[in-house]
Motif scaffolding. Sequence first.
Motif, PDB file in Angstrom:
ATOM      1  N   PRO A 146     -25.261  16.618  19.222  1.00  0.00           N
ATOM      2  CA  PRO A 146     -26.289  16.709  20.272  1.00  0.00           C
ATOM      3  C   PRO A 146     -25.727  16.607  21.684  1.00  0.00           C
ATOM      4  N   PHE A 152     -27.576  21.561  23.130  1.00  0.00           N
ATOM      5  CA  PHE A 152     -28.854  21.005  23.580  1.00  0.00           C
ATOM      6  C   PHE A 152     -29.566  22.057  24.432  1.00  0.00           C
ATOM      7  N   GLY A 187     -29.882  22.853  17.631  1.00  0.00           N
ATOM      8  CA  GLY A 187     -29.688  21.827  18.646  1.00  0.00           C
ATOM      9  C   GLY A 187     -30.183  22.240  20.008  1.00  0.00           C
ATOM     10  N   ARG A 237     -31.539  16.801  14.613  1.00  0.00           N
ATOM     11  CA  ARG A 237     -31.147  15.526  15.225  1.00  0.00           C
ATOM     12  C   ARG A 237     -31.415  14.346  14.304  1.00  0.00           C
ATOM     13  N   THR A 286     -26.740  15.568  12.085  1.00  0.00           N
ATOM     14  CA  THR A 286     -25.748  15.473  13.151  1.00  0.00           C
ATOM     15  C   THR A 286     -24.376  15.176  12.552  1.00  0.00           C
TER      16      THR A 286
END
Length: 356
Positions: free
Chosen positions: A176, A180, A283, A339, A343
Amino acid sequence: MIAPLSIAFFGSSLVSSYWNGAATYYRGMIRALHQRGHSVTFYEPDAYERQAYRDMDDPDWATVVVYPATEEGVVRSLEAARGADIVVKASGVGVFDEFLEQEVLSLKREGTQIIFWDVDAPATLARLRENPDDPFRHQIPRYDLVLTYGGGNPIVQSYGSFGARRCIPIYNGLDPETHFPVKPDSRFQVDLAFLGNRLPVRERRVENFFLDVAAGLPHRRFLLAGSGWDYKQSADNIAFLDHLDTCDHNAFNCSAKAILNISCNSMTDNGFSPATRVFEAAGAGACIITDKWEGIDYFFEPEKEIYVAASGDEVAGILDQLTPEISCLVGKRAMTRARAEHTYAHRARQFEGIFG
């Protein structure tokens, strides 16, 4: 957490994604392992112009050793790796793979485990089945462990049939801090975008799932990014980019109405092999359309967090019903799921569980 481990890792490249699809996986895993207190030295050859196309400086979460792409360079690096708690030989280093697969085993001793980490297990296993004289067949049982970045039970069972002591998948994931949401970029604002290098094992599927779709939807805009596509004959509504640096991946994923994932033939045949780009796109909150393969629902819920298409016609049908609002909603759901469950921090904890 377990006691800190020293890990020597022989792979294609950590600092360059140029013709190196495993870069995101290496970076995510190694960064997450560093954050949990482990130290990694990554040994990579100076080959395929990757050092000329670096897209990151040496990170502070790993030591990078670039060695000459010669047998002498390999031998010096193996000697430098001696004494590490774990020595990893990844598949697809690109030069001296056969030599490395054999010689890395000479580092095995009490306190040092030797791991083969396969970043394209379906292709490796297909190679072994086709060539009874492949020397790697006889080396597999000598490795302490085989890790893969996909494949599920079919891959585990196949490696077992070749004598692997243990085989465990550690799937691709999301970092992350690297992938993003960002503001859309006008360069990438199209209806459907695909990012991937031109490879023989995927080219026919790209034609079916992308190029033919674009030809049938002249009122839509398409974007094809990756090395090797610049001379491909195509419809007028397709824009082409060459190699796309990782610094642009977030904008690429955030700007198109939908991002297309197209798997290589072997990964589609085997299943349970999500590409790194699926998690990159998730992501960034992208709406993803993927080709169909077994195991998708293990990672994302179809029709809610990801769209699944079994053909180019189904890709076209999804695009016809996709509004900006629906695209945004599906992308947010995918990001939330990634998330929460997928991850590289999750993957690093799995790694520790294996060795703890």
